[in-house]
Design a protein around this motif. Structure first.
Motif, PDB file in Angstrom:
ATOM      1  N   ARG A  14       0.680  -1.177   0.134  1.00 53.52           N
ATOM      2  CA  ARG A  14       0.042  -0.213   0.085  1.00 53.52           C
ATOM      3  C   ARG A  14       0.897   1.180  -0.056  1.00 53.52           C
ATOM      4  NH1 ARG A  14      -2.552  -0.210   5.004  1.00 53.52           N
ATOM      5  NH2 ARG A  14      -1.458  -2.228   5.624  1.00 53.52           N
ATOM      6  N   PHE A  15       2.125   1.068   0.618  1.00 54.80           N
ATOM      7  CA  PHE A  15       2.894   2.328   0.531  1.00 54.80           C
ATOM      8  C   PHE A  15       4.469   2.083  -0.217  1.00 54.80           C
ATOM      9  CE2 PHE A  15       0.601   5.132   3.342  1.00 54.80           C
ATOM     10  CZ  PHE A  15      -0.109   4.173   4.017  1.00 54.80           C
ATOM     11  N   ASP A  16       5.112   2.821  -0.680  1.00 57.80           N
ATOM     12  CA  ASP A  16       6.437   2.610  -1.339  1.00 57.80           C
ATOM     13  C   ASP A  16       7.233   2.950  -0.134  1.00 57.80           C
ATOM     14  OD1 ASP A  16       7.886   3.319  -4.340  1.00 57.80           O
ATOM     15  OD2 ASP A  16       8.974   2.621  -2.464  1.00 57.80           O
ATOM     16  N   ILE A  17       8.254   1.979   0.003  1.00 58.68           N
ATOM     17  CA  ILE A  17       9.256   2.322   1.021  1.00 58.68           C
ATOM     18  C   ILE A  17      10.085   3.395   0.628  1.00 58.68           C
ATOM     19  CG2 ILE A  17      11.537   1.531   1.793  1.00 58.68           C
ATOM     20  CD1 ILE A  17      10.272  -1.506   1.618  1.00 58.68           C
ATOM     21  N   GLU A  18      10.389   3.602  -0.409  1.00 60.08           N
ATOM     22  CA  GLU A  18      11.029   4.982  -0.943  1.00 60.08           C
ATOM     23  C   GLU A  18      10.235   6.268  -0.474  1.00 60.08           C
ATOM     24  OE1 GLU A  18      14.234   3.293  -3.010  1.00 60.08           O
ATOM     25  OE2 GLU A  18      13.924   4.881  -2.106  1.00 60.08           O
ATOM     26  N   ASP A  19       9.043   5.849  -0.343  1.00 59.12           N
ATOM     27  CA  ASP A  19       8.052   7.350   0.137  1.00 59.12           C
ATOM     28  C   ASP A  19       8.158   7.592   1.612  1.00 59.12           C
ATOM     29  OD1 ASP A  19       5.884   6.709  -2.561  1.00 59.12           O
ATOM     30  OD2 ASP A  19       7.848   7.741  -2.643  1.00 59.12           O
ATOM     31  N   VAL A  20       8.204   6.657   2.316  1.00 60.45           N
ATOM     32  CA  VAL A  20       7.980   6.823   3.775  1.00 60.45           C
ATOM     33  C   VAL A  20       8.984   6.010   4.899  1.00 60.45           C
ATOM     34  CG1 VAL A  20       5.268   6.920   3.219  1.00 60.45           C
ATOM     35  CG2 VAL A  20       6.364   4.524   3.584  1.00 60.45           C
ATOM     36  N   ALA A  21       9.791   5.386   4.331  1.00 55.82           N
ATOM     37  CA  ALA A  21      10.801   4.511   5.288  1.00 55.82           C
ATOM     38  C   ALA A  21      12.284   4.620   4.940  1.00 55.82           C
ATOM     39  CB  ALA A  21      10.207   3.109   5.300  1.00 55.82           C
ATOM     40  N   THR A  22      12.595   5.696   4.596  1.00 56.08           N
ATOM     41  CA  THR A  22      14.172   6.138   3.978  1.00 56.08           C
ATOM     42  C   THR A  22      14.444   7.525   4.634  1.00 56.08           C
ATOM     43  OG1 THR A  22      13.899   7.153   1.835  1.00 56.08           O
ATOM     44  CG2 THR A  22      13.974   4.671   2.156  1.00 56.08           C
ATOM     45  N   PRO A  23      15.683   7.761   5.116  1.00 60.24           N
ATOM     46  CA  PRO A  23      15.941   9.170   5.445  1.00 60.24           C
ATOM     47  C   PRO A  23      15.801  10.164   4.213  1.00 60.24           C
ATOM     48  CG  PRO A  23      17.680   7.547   6.103  1.00 60.24           C
ATOM     49  CD  PRO A  23      16.609   6.806   5.246  1.00 60.24           C
ATOM     50  N   ASP A  24      15.871   9.790   3.228  1.00 61.18           N
ATOM     51  CA  ASP A  24      15.798  10.489   2.071  1.00 61.18           C
ATOM     52  C   ASP A  24      14.245  11.010   1.685  1.00 61.18           C
ATOM     53  OD1 ASP A  24      15.985  10.474  -1.571  1.00 61.18           O
ATOM     54  OD2 ASP A  24      16.846  11.951  -0.335  1.00 61.18           O
ATOM     55  N   ALA A  25      13.363   9.859   2.121  1.00 59.67           N
ATOM     56  CA  ALA A  25      12.242  10.163   2.119  1.00 59.67           C
ATOM     57  C   ALA A  25      11.655  11.495   3.003  1.00 59.67           C
ATOM     58  CB  ALA A  25      11.248   8.889   2.368  1.00 59.67           C
ATOM     59  N   PHE A  26      12.390  11.130   3.936  1.00 60.00           N
ATOM     60  CA  PHE A  26      11.987  12.489   5.376  1.00 60.00           C
ATOM     61  C   PHE A  26      12.333  13.652   4.979  1.00 60.00           C
ATOM     62  CE2 PHE A  26      10.249  13.172   9.248  1.00 60.00           C
ATOM     63  CZ  PHE A  26      11.205  14.193  10.027  1.00 60.00           C
ATOM     64  N   ARG A  27      13.550  13.626   4.322  1.00 62.41           N
ATOM     65  CA  ARG A  27      14.048  14.938   3.882  1.00 62.41           C
ATOM     66  C   ARG A  27      13.237  15.556   2.782  1.00 62.41           C
ATOM     67  NH1 ARG A  27      19.061  12.816   4.763  1.00 62.41           N
ATOM     68  NH2 ARG A  27      19.229  11.422   2.735  1.00 62.41           N
ATOM     69  N   ARG A  28      12.824  14.647   1.768  1.00 65.20           N
ATOM     70  CA  ARG A  28      12.028  15.061   0.495  1.00 65.20           C
ATOM     71  C   ARG A  28      10.809  15.545   0.923  1.00 65.20           C
ATOM     72  NH1 ARG A  28      13.049  10.551  -2.238  1.00 65.20           N
ATOM     73  NH2 ARG A  28      11.097   9.616  -1.495  1.00 65.20           N
ATOM     74  N   ASN A  29      10.058  14.618   1.827  1.00 64.34           N
ATOM     75  CA  ASN A  29       8.487  14.937   2.166  1.00 64.34           C
ATOM     76  C   ASN A  29       8.405  14.623   3.499  1.00 64.34           C
ATOM     77  OD1 ASN A  29       5.926  15.277   2.334  1.00 64.34           O
ATOM     78  ND2 ASN A  29       5.270  14.365   0.296  1.00 64.34           N
ATOM     79  N   PRO A  30       8.665  15.302   4.715  1.00 62.99           N
ATOM     80  CA  PRO A  30       8.644  14.997   5.971  1.00 62.99           C
ATOM     81  C   PRO A  30       7.015  15.009   6.236  1.00 62.99           C
ATOM     82  CG  PRO A  30       9.409  17.211   5.812  1.00 62.99           C
ATOM     83  CD  PRO A  30       9.577  16.757   4.441  1.00 62.99           C
ATOM     84  N   VAL A  31       6.333  15.723   5.876  1.00 67.52           N
ATOM     85  CA  VAL A  31       4.811  15.770   5.990  1.00 67.52           C
ATOM     86  C   VAL A  31       4.093  14.259   5.739  1.00 67.52           C
ATOM     87  CG1 VAL A  31       2.404  16.647   5.387  1.00 67.52           C
ATOM     88  CG2 VAL A  31       4.513  18.250   5.676  1.00 67.52           C
ATOM     89  N   LEU A  32       4.579  13.860   4.591  1.00 69.40           N
ATOM     90  CA  LEU A  32       4.124  12.513   4.146  1.00 69.40           C
ATOM     91  C   LEU A  32       4.462  11.276   5.278  1.00 69.40           C
ATOM     92  CD1 LEU A  32       2.527  10.682   2.266  1.00 69.40           C
ATOM     93  CD2 LEU A  32       4.622  10.384   0.847  1.00 69.40           C
ATOM     94  N   VAL A  33       5.799  11.423   5.449  1.00 71.37           N
ATOM     95  CA  VAL A  33       6.286  10.498   6.657  1.00 71.37           C
ATOM     96  C   VAL A  33       5.554  10.347   7.865  1.00 71.37           C
ATOM     97  CG1 VAL A  33       8.572   9.806   7.609  1.00 71.37           C
ATOM     98  CG2 VAL A  33       8.730  10.289   5.121  1.00 71.37           C
ATOM     99  N   HIS A  34       5.643  11.944   8.616  1.00 69.39           N
ATOM    100  CA  HIS A  34       5.066  12.175   9.670  1.00 69.39           C
ATOM    101  C   HIS A  34       3.428  11.494   9.680  1.00 69.39           C
ATOM    102  CE1 HIS A  34       7.640  14.168  12.338  1.00 69.39           C
ATOM    103  NE2 HIS A  34       7.858  14.753  11.459  1.00 69.39           N
ATOM    104  N   GLN A  35       2.991  11.758   8.537  1.00 69.70           N
ATOM    105  CA  GLN A  35       1.561  11.042   8.436  1.00 69.70           C
ATOM    106  C   GLN A  35       1.469   9.768   8.279  1.00 69.70           C
ATOM    107  OE1 GLN A  35      -1.279  13.157   8.180  1.00 69.70           O
ATOM    108  NE2 GLN A  35      -2.147  11.159   8.826  1.00 69.70           N
TER     109      GLN A  35
END
Ligand code: NAD
Ligand code: APR
Length: 236
Positions: free
Chosen positions: A33-54
């Motif tokens: 349901r989610f792409d690891i690259e979007d929500v579970a890597t340090p780069d994901a958090f740098r790129r889109n912290p709002v999505l990772v926090h959500q």
């Protein structure tokens, strides 16, 4: 079954599945349901912290109503009643081992109910939502708070303590993990090398199934309590 002195138990998402927490790679799992690259890597958090926090806020809210299951309670019983040492190492970020009475599980992938401040390095118990405006309880600064969870590509926690336990174990039990993610997937080879007996308890054979001396397949709430009773009665 012979008696064992030092037991190491590795647990994965399958242990909490019957408590209602989704696993990662089963049908309908989190990574479908989610792409690891979007929500579970340090780069994901740098790129889109709002999505990772959500992503983690949703998982943290979902954790509020879940309860440990018979498998978690059986492992806590093993810790209490086994004459030798029992070390629980979990890849899970939920708090169900503790809720079932386990004393000091090693959370190698971190904990959903803790927050880490990237600015001061302090960790705090945390059950609310996190966002970019959250102030760190330790340094009071904003903008540095993140879930205290180990992302892909980051170093897991307490690896020295884990390898010490693995080398000294004479029984290694792996429960509810697909054996896809290193370094946890390599633990069976390490402890086997050091002479331990290795047993896999899982719904189905994992990626590393061929490395185990014994495999027991079925739902954790059934096979884990039965296996714990088998170990305890052998050393009674
Ligand atoms: P890895 O190579 O150890 O993981 C292998 C498996 O993880 C892959 O087979 C795949 O299933 C998945 N995976 C890893 N990166 C992926 C990606 N970018 N896209 C899709 N699937 C991916 O992973 P790694 O990058 O070497 O990271 C391993 C480190 O990350 C370890 O330290 C581990 O403890 C940590 N980790 C943390 C989490 C978490 O969300 N808490 C998840 C996995 C790994
Ligand atoms: N009883 C026993 N085993 C089960 C059950 C159950 N009720 N339900 C599922 N399983 C098994 C599945 O057969 C699968 O082998 O649990 C395993 C779950 O595998 P994954 O979903 O890959 O979870 P896990 O192995 O814990 O993932 C490792 O990857 O994404 C990261 O950080 C994440 O810690 C996780 C790591």
């Amino acid at each position: 079954m012979p008696t064992y002195r030092n037991i190491v138990v590795l647990t994965g998402a399958g242990l909490s599945a019957e408590s209602g927490i989704a696993t990662f790679r089963d049908k309908g799992g989190i990574w479908s349901r989610f792409d690891i690259e979007d929500v579970a890597t340090p780069d994901a958090f740098r790129r889109n912290p709002v999505l990772v926090h959500q992503f983690y806020n949703d998982r943290r809210r979902g954790h509020a109503g879940v309860k440990p299951n018979a498998a978690h309670f059986a492992l806590a019983k093993l810790e209490r009643e086994h004459a030798g040492s029992v070390t629980v190492v979990t890849q899970n970020i939920d708090a169900l081992h503790e809720a079932a009475g386990s004393k000091n599980p090693i959370h190698m992938h971190g904990e959903l109910l803790k927050a880490l401040c990237a600015l001061c390095g302090e960790r705090n118990v945390w059950s609310d939502d996190l966002d970019l405006k959250t102030a760190c309880p330790s340094c009071a600064k904003k903008g540095g708070m993140r879930p205290d969870v180990v992302w892909f590509g980051e170093m897991p926690y307490e690896m020295e303590r884990i390898y010490e336990a693995l080398i000294g174990a004479d029984l290694f039990i792996s429960i509810g993990t697909s054996g896809n993610v290193y370094p946890a997937a390599g633990f069976v080879a390490a402890t086997r090398e050091a002479g331990a007996r290795t047993v896999e308890l899982n719904l189905e054979p994992s990626e590393g199934a061929h490395l185990f001396d014994e495999a027991i397949h079925g739902p954790a709430t059934q096979i884990v309590p039965a296996f714990v009773d088998r170990i305890l009665s052998a050393s009674a």
